[in-house]
Design a protein around this motif. Structure first.
Motif, mmCIF file in Angstrom:
data_model
loop_
_atom_site.group_PDB
_atom_site.id
_atom_site.type_symbol
_atom_site.label_atom_id
_atom_site.label_comp_id
_atom_site.label_asym_id
_atom_site.label_seq_id
_atom_site.Cartn_x
_atom_site.Cartn_y
_atom_site.Cartn_z
ATOM 1 N N PHE A 649 44.980 41.527 49.844
ATOM 2 C CA PHE A 649 43.448 41.193 51.163
ATOM 3 C C PHE A 649 42.433 42.241 51.174
ATOM 4 O O PHE A 649 41.801 41.051 51.144
ATOM 5 N N TRP A 650 42.783 43.101 50.331
ATOM 6 C CA TRP A 650 41.276 43.861 50.712
ATOM 7 C C TRP A 650 40.104 42.625 48.969
ATOM 8 O O TRP A 650 39.638 43.150 49.422
ATOM 9 N N ALA A 651 41.077 42.408 47.778
ATOM 10 C CA ALA A 651 41.255 42.134 46.699
ATOM 11 C C ALA A 651 39.619 40.428 47.547
ATOM 12 O O ALA A 651 38.789 40.262 47.170
ATOM 13 N N ASP A 652 40.896 39.742 48.872
ATOM 14 C CA ASP A 652 39.364 38.918 49.665
ATOM 15 C C ASP A 652 38.180 39.432 50.061
ATOM 16 O O ASP A 652 37.857 38.547 49.918
ATOM 17 N N THR A 653 38.664 40.634 50.626
ATOM 18 C CA THR A 653 37.344 40.767 51.034
ATOM 19 C C THR A 653 36.410 41.762 50.454
ATOM 20 O O THR A 653 34.786 41.628 50.824
#
Length: 697
Positions: A649-653
């Motif tokens: 999820f953090w990779a998307d942000t």
């Protein structure tokens, strides 16, 4: 009135029953007819009191979070509008609470004049666990019933309390002795007979007046409640909202609460935590396990090994209500193991989280043996022996000879090939990996490792048992290190090189702490024991210049008072050590490394980006079924900050294109495979895709 709201009369009492299966969530299609029913009861002169009850297994469990971010979430009548209507009623309104009244459910109940609970009920405001605060008056009304100190503790923790605690605190007014609805009706009739006044919660002042005169006690309660919430926005917002309830007029505090709520619901942290909420439920859906599959019965558990891991695993099952037999090679080893178990339970007793009676009951569920034959009647047997394939296969060969047909044989391996272990038995369909995390009686994550021949009902049984013992289970495939440890290897690959090239352990650890990790990799290494990795490297024929040198000098971490850091007697606080800095410089000189300043961004790129890359490879290989499963593994087992939603999820942000660009840069600079972008990651970056938007496999 509708399929979701019905109204019946018991004399002058209108009984409004809500029925929105499965948990009576406050969806718009429930709010609308409820609002109309309350208006009708208000305007009917023959109605002198109102009871709000719920059909099914529970009272209102909360808001319908599937509506968050959609027009329905704010569509009229909203929950705040419902609460305002309830509070304005000139006749007493009584909430009849059974099951759970959580979040918006409790907020609706708080807007009633009175609350009657079933003795098995639980109430709470868990919004903080979704990165939110109660947005319909919970932070303003609850302090008026229980006092601001108790309110901030409840709201910041998000943990529910039982009916007796709710009665003692003042959340509910009575506990039903018999039928809940009948008792709530009787309570309403008694209040009508009393003639009032029926003071709404908003007008009660006695519990907040002392704090208004002196906030010091409240501020101390805030400090304690938020002590372990570093980096999270919602707990601080919750405390602010409760403080507003004390220092501002009711309507102004209510308005501020709503503003805080809207800000959080639109923020990244809440989106991340809501992602994790759904991800945990999605992880229970395992490809190849149909609804027709039924779990096997597990009534007795065996654990092989009474060491730190085996003892912790055994405690987990005993805590979940299972009788457990622990096997060891000697009575001395059993004595040591049971002494540790007794000590751990004793700590819980001293902290007040466990009674002496409960401790005695749990200790009574254990039995001990040095004979494999005593495991013959176990339905599930878990080995927690030395992490070496030969040892594991020997154990499983012995289990194959004595375990009853249909017994599940599980390995608590952290890295090894479950298929190879299963092949040492004549029943590979009954073999599964159950990778617990240390300390096993505390850590929530359980990686369930699916072998090539593991039967679907074995997987379902593992999932069912895991939830019963309070674990968060994720099914993963077979590879070295599975999901968590495989990605940890990628995250750690550049650690020594970063030190040799110019970073310090404290700089790298600070980058991790600032990101939101509970501690950095070097402090964590000292906590776990540097000798563990040292032994593992030697068994694999690998070396680590700095780590090996520290261990050769007897610096194993906290247990020896020295590791990457110094530790004063009795303290866990890491202190930078000039001797370690000197050692790093010496090793750099030996290797001809010209040291330089390393930026914090470079540390992130060379540690977290390879981890994301490895996660993409894991998805390519179908070791994990979906990106959200990886997020569950890392937030529950490795301390990845929940406010960032897990690594994928953090990779998307962070931006997939940015990650790919920097991986390609470092791959070109170093030639290391850990930086070579995974095909899936490159494709998603090119297509503008996202892990959090990627469908399940």
């Amino acid at each position: 009135m509708s399929d979701y709201v019905t109204v019946a009369r018991d004399g002058a009492i209108a009984v409004i029953t809500l029925d929105n299966p499965p948990v009576n969530a406050l969806s718009h299609h429930l709010r609308e007819p409820l609002f109309k029913a309350l208006e009708a009861a208000r305007d009917d002169a023959a109605v002198e009191g109102i009871v709000i009850a719920c059909a099914g297994r529970t009272f209102i469990s909360g808001a319908d979070i599937t509506e968050f971010g959609t027009p329905k979430a704010l569509a009229s009548p909203s929950l705040p509008e419902l609460c305002a209507l309830l509070e304005s009623l000139p006749k007493p309104a009584v909430a009849a609470i059974h099951g759970t009244a959580l979040g918006g459910g409790l907020e609706l109940a708080l807007a009633c004049h009175y609350r009657v609970a079933d003795k098995g009920a639980k109430v709470g405001l868990p919004e903080v666990k979704l990165g939110l605060l109660p947005g319909a008056g919970g932070t303003v009304r609850l302090p008026r019933l229980v006092g601001p100190e108790k309110a901030v503790a409840m709201i910041v923790s998000g943990n529910p309390i039982n009916a007796s605690a709710a009665l003692e605190a003042g959340v509910v007014d009575a506990i039903a002795a018999g039928d809940l609805t009948a008792d709530a009706i009787a309570f309403a009739k008694a209040r009508v007979a009393d003639g009032g006044p029926h003071v709404p919660v908003r007008d009660r002042d006695d519990k907040i007046a002392p704090a208004r005169a002196d906030l010091s006690g409240f501020e101390a309660a805030v400090k304690e409640a938020t002590r372990k919430t570093r980096g999270l926005e919602a707990p601080l917002a919750c405390a602010t909202a409760v403080r507003n309830a004390v220092t501002l007029p009711f309507d102004e505090a209510l308005k501020k609460e709503r503003e805080l709520f809207i800000g959080l619901v639109n923020g990244v942290q809440s989106r991340a935590q809501r992602h994790l909420f759904f991800a945990e439920r999605e992880a229970a859906k395992v490809p190849g396990v149909s609804k027709e599959v039924q779990p096997r019965a597990v009534k007795k558990v065996g654990v092989i090994g009474a060491g730190t891991m085996g003892g912790g695993i055994a405690m987990s099952f005993v805590n979940g209500g299972y009788p457990v037999t622990i096997l060891e090679m000697s009575d001395e080893a059993l004595d040591r193991g049971f002494a540790t178990i007794d000590k751990n339970y004793g700590i819980s007793v001293s902290r007040g989280s466990l009674s002496e009676e409960a401790k005695a009951e749990r200790m009574g569920r254990f039995s001990r043996t040095t004979n494999y034959a005593d495991l013959a009647d176990c339905d599930l047997i878990i080995e927690a022996v030395f992490e070496e394939m030969g040892v594991k296969k020997e154990v499983f060969g012995r289990l194959d000879a004595i375990a009853k047909p249909g017994a599940i044989l599980a390995s608590n391996t952290s890295y090894l090939d479950v298929d190879e272990i299963a092949a040492s038995t004549g029943r590979p369909q009954d073999v599964v990996g159950l990778h617990f995390f240390s300390p096993a009686n505390v850590m929530r994550l359980l990686e369930i490792v699916r072998g090539d021949k593991t039967a679907p009902d074995v997987l379902l049984t593992a999932l069912t048992v895991a939830r019963k013992i309070g674990k968060v289970p994720v099914v993963v495939g077979v590879c070295h290190g599975f999901v968590g440890n495989r990605m940890l290897g990628a995250r750690s690959a550049e650690g020594e090189d970063l030190l040799l090239e110019g970073a310090s352990p404290e700089q790298i650890d600070k980058v991790f702490a600032d990101f939101g990790w509970p501690m950095g990799p070097f402090a964590m290494g000292d906590l776990a024991g540097l000798d563990i990795g040292w032994r593992n490297r030697k068994s694999l024929g690998k070396t680590a210049a700095i780590g090996d040198a520290l261990c050769e000098a007897g610096r194993f971490g906290q247990k020896t008072g020295k590791g990457f850091y110094l530790y004063e007697q009795g303290s866990r606080k890491p202190i930078p050590d000039p001797e370690v800095a000197k050692l790093i410089e010496e090793k750099a000189r030996e290797r001809g490394v010209n040291r330089r300043d390393i930026s914090d961004d470079e540390i992130t790129e060379r540690t977290l980006y390879p981890m994301i890359n490895e996660g993409a490879r894991i998805l390519e290989e179908k070791i994990a079924a979906r990106p959200s499963d990886i997020d569950i593994v890392w937030t529950n087992g490795y301390g990845f900050p929940i406010g960032k939603g897990g690594p994928m999820f953090w990779a998307d942000t962070e931006g997939l294109r940015k990650i790919v660009e920097r991986l390609e840069y470092w791959h070109g600079k170093t030639g290391k495979d850990v930086f070579k972008p995974a095909a899936l990651l490159k494709q998603m970056a090119e297509d503008g895709g996202s892990f959090s938007g990627r469908p399940a496999a």
